[in-house]
Design a protein around this motif. Structure first.
Motif, mmCIF file in Angstrom:
data_model
loop_
_atom_site.group_PDB
_atom_site.id
_atom_site.type_symbol
_atom_site.label_atom_id
_atom_site.label_comp_id
_atom_site.label_asym_id
_atom_site.label_seq_id
_atom_site.Cartn_x
_atom_site.Cartn_y
_atom_site.Cartn_z
ATOM 1 N N GLN A 112 1.091 -0.860 0.137
ATOM 2 C CA GLN A 112 0.331 -0.353 -0.200
ATOM 3 C C GLN A 112 0.678 1.297 0.026
ATOM 4 O O GLN A 112 2.107 1.156 0.724
ATOM 5 N N ILE A 113 0.445 2.264 -0.477
ATOM 6 C CA ILE A 113 0.924 3.540 -0.223
ATOM 7 C C ILE A 113 0.001 4.786 -0.419
ATOM 8 O O ILE A 113 -1.462 4.361 -0.869
ATOM 9 N N THR A 114 -0.025 5.875 1.170
ATOM 10 C CA THR A 114 -0.059 5.785 1.153
ATOM 11 C C THR A 114 -0.032 8.044 1.259
ATOM 12 O O THR A 114 0.906 7.793 0.629
ATOM 13 N N GLY A 115 -1.177 8.969 0.733
ATOM 14 C CA GLY A 115 -0.791 10.169 -0.158
ATOM 15 C C GLY A 115 -2.104 10.923 0.968
ATOM 16 O O GLY A 115 -3.140 10.334 1.796
ATOM 17 N N GLN A 116 -1.836 12.351 0.515
ATOM 18 C CA GLN A 116 -2.581 13.607 0.720
ATOM 19 C C GLN A 116 -2.293 14.502 -0.033
ATOM 20 O O GLN A 116 -0.916 14.761 -0.591
ATOM 21 N N THR A 117 -3.033 15.555 -0.280
ATOM 22 C CA THR A 117 -3.221 17.072 -0.544
ATOM 23 C C THR A 117 -3.780 17.741 -0.435
ATOM 24 O O THR A 117 -5.060 17.296 0.645
ATOM 25 N N LEU A 118 -3.443 18.929 -0.176
ATOM 26 C CA LEU A 118 -4.330 20.506 -0.109
ATOM 27 C C LEU A 118 -4.581 20.265 -1.212
ATOM 28 O O LEU A 118 -4.179 21.304 -1.929
ATOM 29 N N LEU A 119 -6.157 20.102 -1.770
ATOM 30 C CA LEU A 119 -6.501 21.191 -3.216
ATOM 31 C C LEU A 119 -7.215 22.086 -3.532
ATOM 32 O O LEU A 119 -8.011 22.068 -2.964
ATOM 33 N N SER A 120 -6.577 22.949 -4.075
ATOM 34 C CA SER A 120 -7.213 24.400 -4.320
ATOM 35 C C SER A 120 -7.946 24.150 -5.664
ATOM 36 O O SER A 120 -7.695 23.716 -6.866
ATOM 37 N N PHE A 121 -9.584 25.192 -5.477
ATOM 38 C CA PHE A 121 -10.217 24.956 -6.228
ATOM 39 C C PHE A 121 -11.154 25.954 -6.903
ATOM 40 O O PHE A 121 -12.006 26.596 -5.816
ATOM 41 N N ASP A 122 -11.826 26.638 -7.969
ATOM 42 C CA ASP A 122 -13.206 27.318 -8.294
ATOM 43 C C ASP A 122 -13.849 26.312 -8.474
ATOM 44 O O ASP A 122 -14.033 25.639 -9.472
ATOM 45 N N PRO A 123 -15.456 26.139 -7.432
ATOM 46 C CA PRO A 123 -15.579 25.502 -7.986
ATOM 47 C C PRO A 123 -17.035 25.407 -9.123
ATOM 48 O O PRO A 123 -17.778 25.058 -9.663
ATOM 49 N N THR A 124 -17.030 26.628 -9.575
ATOM 50 C CA THR A 124 -16.501 27.052 -11.067
ATOM 51 C C THR A 124 -16.033 26.818 -12.530
ATOM 52 O O THR A 124 -16.845 26.663 -13.429
ATOM 53 N N ASP A 125 -15.209 26.000 -12.254
ATOM 54 C CA ASP A 125 -14.482 25.305 -12.524
ATOM 55 C C ASP A 125 -15.316 24.144 -13.556
ATOM 56 O O ASP A 125 -14.863 22.820 -12.443
ATOM 57 N N GLU A 126 -14.902 24.373 -14.819
ATOM 58 C CA GLU A 126 -15.264 22.598 -15.160
ATOM 59 C C GLU A 126 -14.126 22.198 -15.782
ATOM 60 O O GLU A 126 -14.408 20.409 -15.677
ATOM 61 N N ALA A 127 -13.544 21.937 -15.816
ATOM 62 C CA ALA A 127 -11.894 22.091 -16.087
ATOM 63 C C ALA A 127 -10.144 22.222 -15.090
ATOM 64 O O ALA A 127 -10.091 23.111 -14.745
ATOM 65 N N PRO A 128 -10.720 21.231 -14.235
ATOM 66 C CA PRO A 128 -9.884 20.943 -13.110
ATOM 67 C C PRO A 128 -7.654 21.172 -13.519
ATOM 68 O O PRO A 128 -8.490 20.225 -14.716
#
Length: 166
Positions: A112-128
């Motif tokens: 197993q491999i574990t990972g984490q991220t703090l993902l910033s996003f614009d909720p109106t953006d359809e193309a992350p």
């Protein structure tokens, strides 16, 4: 929770995504100076959860979980799976999701491999956009793994590029 919000989380967890080797056909992993580099594709596993598209903006503390199958190629043989949980930690624009996941890889090597991220996003953006996931550890053949995973949207899949060291 909007469909976009869930999709962005899926891409992130993904997004949080694995060195995958199948018992019959190992993933092509190029040895880096002190580890492995390889690419997998993640596709979300359908669930029976309702209410995915509420039209409401995410709120602080909202959370969701998802699972994905991992393969060496789009639509190829499954070589592993992942499970990811995300929580909204900032509900402004941009919003932030804290996502933590575990990737289970079949065959040898395996573990197993574990990972984490703090993902910033614009909720109106359809193309992350693409984003990075920090590798925080592992088990089995990936004991003490470190590194990062680049997750890039690729149609119905997430392309996961693993850069691991020990």
């Amino acid at each position: 929770m909007t469909r976009t919000f869930r999709r962005i989380g899926a891409l992130g967890a993904a997004t949080v995504a694995a060195v995958a080797f199948s018992a019959a056909a190992p993933v092509a992993a190029a040895p880096a100076a002190d580890g492995f580099e390889f690419t997998l594709y993640a596709k979300e596993v359908p669930t029976d959860q309702g209410g995915e598209e509420t039209g409401q903006a995410p709120e602080l503390g909202d959370s969701f979980a998802f699972a994905e199958d991992l393969s060496r190629t789009k639509g190829g043989e499954t070589v592993g799976r992942d499970g990811v949980g995300c929580t909204v930690v900032r509900a402004a624009n941009p919003a932030d999701l804290l996502c933590v996941g575990t990737y289970v890889l079949n065959g040898g090597p395996g573990g197993q491999i574990t990972g984490q991220t703090l993902l910033s996003f614009d909720p109106t953006d359809e193309a992350p956009a693409a984003f990075d996931i920090a590798v925080t550890g592992g088990t089995g053949d990936f004991k003490d793994a470190r590194g990062w995973i680049r997750s890039t949207p690729d149609g119905d899949y997430s392309k996961l590029e693993f850069h691991l060291s020990r």
